[in-house]
Structures are given as C-alpha cells and as structure tokens.
Design a protein around this motif. Structure first.
Motif, short mmCIF file in Angstrom:
data_model
loop_
_atom_site.label_atom_id
_atom_site.label_comp_id
_atom_site.label_asym_id
_atom_site.label_seq_id
_atom_site.Cartn_x
_atom_site.Cartn_y
_atom_site.Cartn_z
N ASP A 556 31.30 29.41 43.78
CA ASP A 556 31.13 27.91 43.93
C ASP A 556 31.92 26.94 42.85
O ASP A 556 31.05 26.29 42.30
CB ASP A 556 29.77 27.42 44.51
CG ASP A 556 28.77 27.74 43.29
OD1 ASP A 556 29.12 28.63 42.43
OD2 ASP A 556 27.75 27.23 43.01
N VAL A 557 33.18 27.14 42.63
CA VAL A 557 33.72 26.49 41.64
C VAL A 557 34.65 25.40 42.10
O VAL A 557 34.90 25.38 43.19
CB VAL A 557 34.48 27.53 40.57
CG1 VAL A 557 33.37 28.42 39.95
CG2 VAL A 557 35.37 28.21 41.22
N SER A 558 34.90 24.42 41.32
CA SER A 558 35.90 23.39 41.45
C SER A 558 37.26 23.90 41.88
O SER A 558 37.72 24.97 41.62
CB SER A 558 35.80 22.35 40.40
OG SER A 558 36.45 22.87 39.41
N PHE A 559 37.98 23.03 42.64
CA PHE A 559 39.39 23.39 42.94
C PHE A 559 40.09 23.50 41.74
O PHE A 559 41.04 24.47 41.70
CB PHE A 559 39.77 21.90 43.57
CG PHE A 559 41.33 22.05 43.81
CD1 PHE A 559 42.21 22.74 44.73
CD2 PHE A 559 42.16 21.24 42.87
CE1 PHE A 559 43.32 22.84 44.83
CE2 PHE A 559 43.63 21.24 43.16
CZ PHE A 559 44.06 21.98 43.95
N VAL A 560 39.85 22.77 40.39
CA VAL A 560 40.89 23.02 39.24
C VAL A 560 40.48 24.47 39.14
O VAL A 560 41.47 25.42 38.78
CB VAL A 560 40.24 22.12 38.26
CG1 VAL A 560 41.28 22.41 37.04
CG2 VAL A 560 40.60 20.72 38.69
N THR A 561 39.25 25.15 38.81
CA THR A 561 38.95 26.42 38.29
C THR A 561 39.46 27.54 39.33
O THR A 561 40.09 28.42 38.76
CB THR A 561 37.54 26.59 38.39
OG1 THR A 561 36.98 25.51 37.55
CG2 THR A 561 37.09 27.60 37.61
N ARG A 562 39.57 26.98 40.63
CA ARG A 562 40.12 28.03 41.54
C ARG A 562 41.49 28.11 41.34
O ARG A 562 42.32 29.31 41.11
CB ARG A 562 39.82 27.64 42.69
CG ARG A 562 38.76 28.45 43.44
CD ARG A 562 38.77 28.33 45.20
NE ARG A 562 38.57 27.06 45.63
CZ ARG A 562 37.67 26.36 45.74
NH1 ARG A 562 36.50 26.88 45.59
NH2 ARG A 562 37.63 25.07 46.09
N ALA A 563 42.19 26.97 41.06
CA ALA A 563 43.67 27.07 41.09
C ALA A 563 44.06 27.75 39.79
O ALA A 563 45.14 28.55 39.63
CB ALA A 563 44.00 25.72 40.76
N ALA A 564 43.35 27.65 38.57
CA ALA A 564 43.53 28.02 37.24
C ALA A 564 43.56 29.74 37.39
O ALA A 564 44.03 30.61 36.91
CB ALA A 564 42.60 27.70 36.08
N ARG A 565 42.22 30.12 38.16
CA ARG A 565 42.19 31.70 38.11
C ARG A 565 43.15 32.24 39.01
O ARG A 565 43.41 33.53 38.75
CB ARG A 565 40.75 31.77 39.13
CG ARG A 565 39.54 31.78 38.18
CD ARG A 565 38.30 32.18 39.01
NE ARG A 565 37.13 31.84 38.23
CZ ARG A 565 35.93 31.76 38.88
NH1 ARG A 565 36.05 31.76 40.01
NH2 ARG A 565 34.92 31.53 37.90
N ALA A 566 44.00 31.45 39.92
CA ALA A 566 44.89 31.95 40.80
C ALA A 566 46.39 31.84 39.74
O ALA A 566 47.37 31.69 40.31
CB ALA A 566 44.98 31.48 41.87
N ASP A 567 46.39 31.55 38.45
CA ASP A 567 47.46 31.59 37.66
C ASP A 567 48.23 30.09 38.13
O ASP A 567 49.32 29.88 38.31
CB ASP A 567 48.65 32.36 37.69
CG ASP A 567 47.91 33.72 37.52
OD1 ASP A 567 46.58 33.66 36.78
OD2 ASP A 567 48.48 34.85 37.80
N VAL A 568 47.44 28.99 38.58
CA VAL A 568 47.82 27.76 39.17
C VAL A 568 48.83 27.90 40.19
O VAL A 568 49.96 27.45 40.33
CB VAL A 568 48.49 26.90 37.94
CG1 VAL A 568 48.70 25.55 38.50
CG2 VAL A 568 47.64 26.84 36.78
N TYR A 569 48.57 29.03 40.99
CA TYR A 569 49.29 29.39 42.14
C TYR A 569 50.80 29.84 41.90
O TYR A 569 51.78 29.45 42.80
CB TYR A 569 49.24 28.14 43.40
CG TYR A 569 47.82 27.84 43.76
CD1 TYR A 569 47.10 28.94 44.27
CD2 TYR A 569 47.42 26.91 43.35
CE1 TYR A 569 45.69 28.57 44.27
CE2 TYR A 569 45.88 26.31 43.60
CZ TYR A 569 45.23 27.37 44.37
OH TYR A 569 43.83 27.02 44.54
N GLY A 570 51.01 30.32 40.83
CA GLY A 570 52.43 30.75 40.41
C GLY A 570 52.93 31.94 41.40
O GLY A 570 54.01 31.78 41.81
N ASP A 571 52.02 32.80 41.68
CA ASP A 571 52.47 33.88 42.53
C ASP A 571 52.65 33.45 44.02
O ASP A 571 53.46 33.84 44.56
CB ASP A 571 51.50 35.11 42.72
CG ASP A 571 51.50 35.87 41.25
OD1 ASP A 571 52.61 35.90 40.67
OD2 ASP A 571 50.56 36.56 41.00
#
Lengths: 647, 100
Positions: A556-571
């Motif tokens: 249950d993390v913020s949008f920013v953390t989710r994005a960072a975990r996903a490499d800022v959606y690079g893939d």
C-alpha cells in the motif's frame, strides 16, 4: 529555451609520433586481448589444466597493462603541456578506395586518465573476482570474458579514429552480453543479456550513422583530420553529427530513453556489475562526447539536447534508486543518476568537460568500491540481494562496512570526500549556465543522499532480519583488499582537483577552463548542496532508520514509490512505444505476405493451371482434328495476308 | 486470261480435293494418297508460276518437293505398316492413344 553558454574554443588533436615508453601503447590492449584468447581457447581445450592457473594469468595481464599505463602516464607528465599528444601507428587496418583507416592509437591526457581507471580499477575487480568466483566451475571462462571486456574498452579509449573506437565499442557490447548472461542457466540472466544487447544496438546504429556522416563530410574518420578541418562543416552537419553521437552515447551510458537495460544488467555476477558500472562500458558515452568536443562545440543545439537528456536521466535514476529493495538495483539506479551528472558536465561544453571526467574518475572509484562491497555482502548472505533481509551487518562484516561507508560518504558528497569535489563542480557549472538545470542537479544530489542513506541503513544498521539458516561472515582477504584500496581512492580522489590540476592536465584535449560568473558565489553553491544532501539524509533516517523495516515490501504505497519500483515505467514505455507497434507491424506484414503476396503467386499459378486443363482437351489424339486446325490456321494466315495486301 | 490460269485453277481444285480427303477419310492409305495429291497440286502451282515468270526457281522447288515427298512416303508407309501389324487396322481414328 535554455540559455546555454557561448561556443567555446577547443584545441585540435595534433599528436606526435610515439617513441620511448609510448611505443609500448599497443601492449596495453594486446595483453588482456591475449589473455582473453588464451583463456577462452585453452579453457575450452584443457579445462582442468587451465582451472589451476587461469585466474592468475587473467589477473596478471590487466595488471601488466596497468603498469604500462602508469609508466606512460608518468612519462607524459614529464613532457611539456603542448607536447602531450602521442599517436602510435600499429598497422594499416582498412585501405579501400578513398577509405584509409589505420589501426592508430592516440595517447593524450584524456586517454591517459581512462587507461589508469580502466586498468587500475579493472585489475582490482579481477583480484576480487578470484575470491568471488572461487566456487564457480566456469571461472576460467569468466576471466577470459573479463579480459575481453577490458581489452575492448581499452581499444575504445585508445583509438585515434571513430572506426577504431567503434571496434572497441562493439567489443564492449559483446563482452557485456557474454558477462551479463554469464549464468545463462538462469532465464532472467539470458533475457537481461539479450535486452542489453538489443538496446545497445539502437545506440550503435546512431554511432555508425555518425561515422558515415563524418566520412561523407571529411573523407576521414580520424580525430586529427576532423578536428583540424572541423570549421569546414556547416552547423547543420555538426548538429546532426552531435545528435547521432548522443544517440550512441545514450545506448552505452544508459541515458534516457535507452536506459532500460542497465537495471536488468544486474543479473550478471557482481564483479561484472562493478566493471560495467564503474570502470568501463557506461563511461564510454561520456568519453565519446568529451572526445568529440570539436563536434559539440560547433553544435550548440546538440549540446542543449545532451544537457536535457542528462538532467532527465540524473533525476530518473535517482528516483529508481529510492525504491529498490535489491541492493544491486539500488546501486544501478544510482549509477544511472551519476552518469547523468557526467553527461551534464560534458553537455555544458568547455566549462564542464574536465569536471565530467573528474566525476567519472571519482565515481569509478566509489562505485566500484560499493558494488564490490555489495558483492561482499551477498557473499556473506548466501547470494541474497534483498536489503529487507539484511540489517545490522556492520558488526559481522567490519571491513566491508567501513569500506562501503567510505564509498557512501563519497557518493552523497560528504565534505572532503572525492564525490563532494567532483559533484559540487558540476553543480556549480550547471548553475552558472542555467539555473533550471542547476536546480535539478541540486535536487538530484538531495535524492542521492536519501537513497544511499536508505541503502546504508537497511544493510548495515537496524535490526537483524536474516533468515535462520544464514550466517553472515566477512569475505576472504582477496576480496577485502581491493575494497580497502578502492575505499582509500574514494576518500582521496578529490586530490586531483587540488590546484586545478585536472583542468590543467586535460586542457590540451578539452580546452582551457573558462571563467564563469555564477549567479551565486561558489561557496554558497557548495553550502547549498551540502544542506540539500543533509536534508535528504535526514529524511532517510526519519523514514527508514527510525522505523522497523518489514521483511516483505509493503504494497500500500504511494504512486511515486510504485512508479520507482517499476523503473519509472521505462519498460512499460518501451513496450507501448516500440515493442507493441513493432509486433503489430510484423503481424500486419505477415498477414499481408500470406494474403497478398502469396495470393498473387498461388493465384497466378492456379490460373495458368486452370487454363492449361481446359486447353489440353484440344490434344485429343485424332490426327484429323489436328489436320483441321492446321488447315484452319493456314486459311487464317492466307486471309490475313490477303487482307493486308488488298487493303 | 493468262496462259497459266487453267493450271492454277486445276492446282487449286486438286489441292481442295486432297484437303477434303485428308479431313474426311479414315483409311490411312487414302489419307496418305490425299496428302500426295496436295503436294502434287502445289508442285503444279510452282511449275505454272515458274513458266509465268520465265525462270527456273519454281521448277527447282518442285523437284525439292518431290524428293521430300518420296522420303516422306517411305517413312509414312513404314509407320502405317507397323500400326496395321499391331492393331489390325489402318484407320487413323483408331490410332489415337497419344493424347491428353
């Protein structure tokens, strides 16, 4: 949009022929190349015999290269400042029509520093690998690949023309592919190697197009010729050349938009990550832009693009680094960000080249230190990379902890450590050139402070969170001694700035340092940077150090953390923009091929066959019917002749 | 009317008789004789035109036709003989195996 600097003046490349110790230049490449050949061929023919001494041979050869590099460096220091460019012609490489390319090696201050970094840090990584890969049955092959990697990188930085540089460039790409996928039995490693290779190919396309453009413009790919005749080309040509070179640099140096391979490249053995991220490979892009300063100084638009790409990347990488639980991936995000700083320095032109290279060197020290330190931690933790399973390791691994701490203090820019000097200089120049870029660089420094403190706290401090059957222990001496050397370099690397040494030393290549009037005094910039880093560190201590770290990553993390975990959606971005349209295109082409192209051919064949089936009925075997058609034909011909004659 | 016209008319009549014979008769020997008739009709035309033009070209061509016809008769009769021996028939319609 950006009010960047006026085009500065860069010196032309004008080397003298090699003599004395410089005539050994070719050996710097030849030694590790021979090592690669011996180890790869010998290891395949007589694996048992080579297993006994392969790693020693594979380590001694780069050390030999380092010794020669050091001798050449000292000899270069003894020369006059105006006489510090040396070229060695090894042999005629290509001699076809109007294309004459020699296998020429250029040795100047820029190459000198790179040689020391590559062979020095590279040798330390080789030594470390003896311990790290001790239990791997394919260690000989590993050392063969490492030597190949070093040899390719040395070719890249020593080549006197773009084509030679390209040879090394591709060699680095090949060696990185082999090393990232070294544990090829793991599907993820094989996929990561392929990904790195394919994404690098996009960048290589840019570089090869740049070489063609250079050849079309000057009829040569030699740095000497191009830099001497650079004024003959239009600014449009220079801008195109600069953008193509930047595309190449983006691929190798993992800059946005070609950054996606870097984090997956962590699948390789940890010494490889250290080699890719510190001494070789990712630095190639910065080298390319610095070496091509005679192009970029005449293409301010291309420089602006470099600066934008670099700024985006330094923030992008920093954000990724904040959310990763995998210690190597957190460091990889940090590499991306730091390379962004170097590109920023290089994009700022004459004012920044020297500092880009300075940061590249200090980063080479502290990042190699930290990657090898991470490898040492993994070694003690049964190859677990998840920092959530670490904690309180400082007592178990005192040497790793202390050396890692030196790297940590260096990268966040703790006053006095090497990273402090180098990063501060780049921020200072960036602020002087454009305050938006400078502010982004400052912000990046703050985020660096945050994610590195988080990494440090999760790994070495807090509560024990190990699994029951894990028994952390310090690594053997063969692994800790390289760490100690690198830690010392991380602390002392800033000495290169003392008295402006590095700017003076590099000035024959990148031009004299330009005076700039910063909007705020240099001392205030330094104070501001330290303050922002301190804020980042404090936030990390509040968020990570003061709380318990759960063993499982919270969802249950913020949008920013989710994005960072996903490499800022690079893939995801690559998927949407490249992979899916590509698939749709190939799918469409397949349908087109099957229906239209195949339809045309089989339709034609069917028509001919059908007509034939009808017409062959005429062959009925009756002689008299043949006679009738013959007569009919003759009558037709006669009538036609008559008609023509009478008409 | 020229002096050669009757010869040409005769030649045309002979040729037509031959052609009709080839198309309508089934007996191979008769078909063969009709072919000969057509050849001789053309010979007559050649000779007649040679006389009209006052040179020997047509007459020489007629000799060639005769030679070719003689050779053709040899081969043709041999084929007819062989077919008759194997099939007991000289009908051209019976020898119709070589077809689609």
């Amino acid at each position: 949009m950006f009010a960047l600097h006026e085009g500065g003046h860069v010196p032309v490349v004008d080397p003298t022929a090699a003599d004395g110790v410089f005539s050994l230049a070719w050996l710097v490449i030849a030694l590790p190349l021979a090592g690669a050949a011996i180890l790869l061929v010998g290891g395949a023919i007589a694996p048992k015999r080579f297993a006994a001494f392969g790693h020693v041979l594979g380590t001694l050869l780069p050390i030999g290269s380092f010794a020669i590099s050091l001798a050449m460096f000292l000899s270069l220091l003894g020369r006059d400042e105006g006489d510090r460019q040396v070229v060695q012609h090894v042999y005629d490489w290509i001699d076809v029509g109007g294309l004459h390319v020699g296998m020429d090696l250029l040795y100047d201050p820029l190459t000198a520093l790179f040689l020391l970094l590559i062979t020095g840090v590279g040798s330390l990584i080789h030594v470390y690998s003896i311990g790290y890969m001790a239990h791997d049955p394919r260690r000989v092959r590993f050392f063969g690949y490492l030597n190949l990697f070093v040899a390719a990188m040395l070719t890249l930085v020593m080549a006197e023309n773009y084509l030679g540089l390209f040879l090394g460039w591709e060699g680095v790409g090949l060696a990185s592919y082999l090393l990232i996928g070294f544990w090829q039995h793991k599907h993820s490693a094989a996929a990561a190697a392929k990904k790195a290779f394919v994404i690098n190919r996009v960048g290589d396309m840019g570089l090869s197009a740049a070489i063609m453009l250079a050849f079309a413009t000057w009829g040569s790919t030699s740095f000497t010729v191009i830099s001497a005749n650079a004024d003959g080309a239009s600014e449009k040509t220079m801008t195109a050349l600069g953008l193509l070179l930047l595309l190449g640099a983006c691929g190798k140096s993992a800059q946005v938009p070609l950054q996606a391979w870097l984090l997956d490249a962590m699948e390789g053995p940890t010494p490889v990550s250290a080699l890719i991220h510190a001494a070789t490979m990712v630095t190639a892009g910065v080298y390319l832009i610095t070496r091509s300063n005679f192009v970029f100084e005449r293409a301010p638009d291309a420089q602006t693009v470099v600066v934008i790409v670099a700024t985006v990347t330094l923030l992008w990488g920093a954000v990724i680094g904040c959310a990763k639980d995998d210690i190597k991936k957190a460091l990889a995000g940090s590499t991306m960000s730091q390379i962004g700083y170097m590109m920023l320095g290089a994009g700022l032109g004459v004012a920044g080249y020297a500092f880009a290279i300075f940061h590249l060197l200090t980063h080479g020290f502290f990042k190699a230190n930290m990657f090898l330190g991470a490898g040492s931690v993994m070694h003690g933790m049964d190859d677990d990379v998840n920092m959530r399973h670490y904690g309180a390791l400082r007592a178990m691994m005192p040497v790793t902890f202390l050396t890692f701490a030196m790297g940590y203090l260096a990268i966040i820019g703790f006053p006095g450590f090497s990273g402090f000097w180098s990063k501060d200089k780049i921020i200072e120049v960036a602020l002087a050139e454009n305050w938006v870029v400078g502010a982004c660089a400052l912000l990046g420094a703050g985020i660096t402070g945050f994610y590195m403190t988080r990494l440090m706290l999760m790994t070495f401090f807090g509560e024990k969170r190990w699994a029951k059957d894990v028994h952390p222990h310090e690594s053997p001496a063969v692994m800790t001694y390289p760490l100690i050397v690198l830690a010392a370099l991380s602390v002392l690397g800033g000495l290169m700035l003392a008295g402006g040494w590095i700017q003076d030393f590099l000035s024959p290549v990148v031009g004299e340092e330009v005076e700039h009037d910063p909007p705020i005094p240099a001392l205030a910039v330094t104070g501001l940077a330290v303050l922002i880093v301190a804020v980042g560190v404090t936030i990390a201590i509040m968020l990570v150090g003061r709380r318990d770290v759960p063993r499982e990553a919270p969802q249950d993390v913020s949008f920013v953390t989710r994005a960072a975990r996903a490499d800022v959606y690079g893939d995801a971005i690559n998927d949407e923009l490249v992979v899916k349209p590509g698939r749709a295109l190939t799918g469409g082409l397949l349908v087109f091929d099957r229906s239209v192209v195949d339809g045309l051919f089989s339709g034609g064949a069917l028509t001919v066959g059908g007509v034939g089936a009808l017409v062959r009925r005429a062959q009925n075997g009756f002689v008299r019917s043949y006679a009738l058609s013959l007569l009919g034909g003759v009558l037709l011909v006669v009538l036609a002749l008559l008609a023509v004659n009478l008409a | 009317m020229d002096s050669v016209t009757p010869f040409i008319v005769l030649s045309a009549i002979l040729f037509t008789i031959g052609a009709v014979g080839v198309l309508t008769r089934r007996n191979a020997i008769v078909v063969f004789m009709c072919v000969e008739l057509m050849l001789n009709a053309s010979n007559l035309a050649l000779v007649a035109f040679a006389k009209q033009h006052g040179n020997l070209d047509g007459q020489i061509a007629a000799f060639f036709v005769m030679v070719v016809a003689a050779a053709e008769v040899v081969v043709g009769l041999a084929i007819i003989m062989t077919i008759f021996r194997t099939r007991r028939s000289a009908s051209v319609d019976d020898a119709s195996l070589l077809k689609y």
